[in-house]
Design a protein around this motif. Structure first.
Motif, PDB file in Angstrom:
ATOM      1  N   GLU A  87       0.750  -0.817   0.183  1.00 40.87           N
ATOM      2  CA  GLU A  87      -0.228   0.194  -0.406  1.00 40.87           C
ATOM      3  C   GLU A  87       0.761   1.457  -0.024  1.00 40.87           C
ATOM      4  O   GLU A  87       0.599   1.779  -0.756  1.00 40.87           O
ATOM      5  CB  GLU A  87      -0.927  -0.161   1.297  1.00 40.87           C
ATOM      6  CG  GLU A  87      -1.991  -1.030   1.366  1.00 40.87           C
ATOM      7  CD  GLU A  87      -3.048  -1.266   2.314  1.00 40.87           C
ATOM      8  OE1 GLU A  87      -3.511  -2.433   2.365  1.00 40.87           O
ATOM      9  OE2 GLU A  87      -2.109  -0.683   3.483  1.00 40.87           O
ATOM     10  N   SER A  88       1.910   0.795   0.953  1.00 39.80           N
ATOM     11  CA  SER A  88       3.141   2.729   1.004  1.00 39.80           C
ATOM     12  C   SER A  88       3.815   2.819  -0.271  1.00 39.80           C
ATOM     13  O   SER A  88       3.615   3.759  -1.425  1.00 39.80           O
ATOM     14  CB  SER A  88       3.812   2.415   1.759  1.00 39.80           C
ATOM     15  OG  SER A  88       3.089   2.286   3.134  1.00 39.80           O
TER      16      SER A  88
ATOM     17  N   ASN B 171       0.651   4.473  -2.908  1.00 37.64           N
ATOM     18  CA  ASN B 171       0.392   5.723  -3.036  1.00 37.64           C
ATOM     19  C   ASN B 171       1.804   6.168  -3.702  1.00 37.64           C
ATOM     20  O   ASN B 171       1.874   7.263  -4.016  1.00 37.64           O
ATOM     21  CB  ASN B 171       0.741   5.778  -0.908  1.00 37.64           C
ATOM     22  CG  ASN B 171      -0.873   5.005  -0.483  1.00 37.64           C
ATOM     23  OD1 ASN B 171      -1.848   5.772  -1.453  1.00 37.64           O
ATOM     24  ND2 ASN B 171      -0.866   5.372   0.575  1.00 37.64           N
TER      25      ASN B 171
END
Length: 216
Positions: free
Chosen positions: A173-174, A177
């Motif tokens: 998820e990092s 993003n």
């Protein structure tokens, strides 16, 4: 040189489901690594997400996905149960989420066992293809077997190594993003994001510019 693309994907996303057969097709056809990176849906990561979207958006997505599935010759039906627990009338996301964490961890465990993308395809066909009770009985086990994976190993990893798998998902998820987009399906090549199932052809064009070759 074999090119590499990161694939950020969610089990709650019907567009992820619709994109996956095409992604598998190009993986088979081209000398290309597709790095499957499962993420949790925005509705879980950001509980206020549905409060910000236009009221017409959810029903448009349903209509759009039905016709896209028809065009692609794929079955499509509302999931039973929904991978996330949500009151669609109020858009409220429940605190207790019994399905999506397990699904996403299974997806990450499938990556580690050898083929997360194929496992995602088989499971998405259950969730979005009309299989009632896809979370019950042998459905997920059969999906793992059909993907060439060992269900007992996947299931044990999800149950016993949840913290480690959640850490890997958080890293996905990092990275998503950091790529410049937040949605799924999201393909990222050489730092450039391509959002949506309808950007696969654009991705292929960019890969072709960078020497993409058919498999021998």
């Amino acid at each position: 040189m074999t090119l590499s693309v990161d694939i950020f994907w969610s089990f709650r996303s019907p567009y992820s489901y619709l994109a996956t057969p095409r992604l598998l097709e190009i993986r088979d056809r081209y000398d290309l690594n597709l790095n499957f990176r499962p993420v949790r849906p925005l509705a879980v990561r950001d509980a206020a997400f549905f409060e910000r979207v236009h009221p017409n958006w959810p029903m448009y997505v349903v209509r759009d996905c039905f016709r896209l599935a028809q065009m692609a010759g794929l079955p499509f039906a509302p999931p039973r149960p929904d991978p996330i627990v949500q009151n669609m009338a109020t858009r409220e996301i429940a605190t207790d989420q019994p399905h999506i964490g397990r699904l996403t961890r299974l997806g990450q465990a499938a990556v580690e066992q050898g083929d997360g993308l194929m496992f995602a395809d088989k499971v998405a066909r259950l969730i979005w293809g009309g299989t009632a009770g896809w979370n019950e009985g042998d459905h997920l086990a059969d999906a793992a077997t059909a993907s060439g994976l060992d269900w007992a190993t996947l299931d044990r990893a999800e149950r016993e190594e949840g913290e480690r798998l959640d850490t890997a998902i958080a890293a996905n998820e990092s990275a998503q993003n950091a790529s410049g987009h937040w949605g799924v399906p999201l393909m990222v090549f050489d730092g450039e994001p391509f959002f949506g199932h309808d950007r696969i052809d654009v991705l292929l064009w960019r890969l072709g510019q960078n020497g993409l070759k058919p498999r021998p």
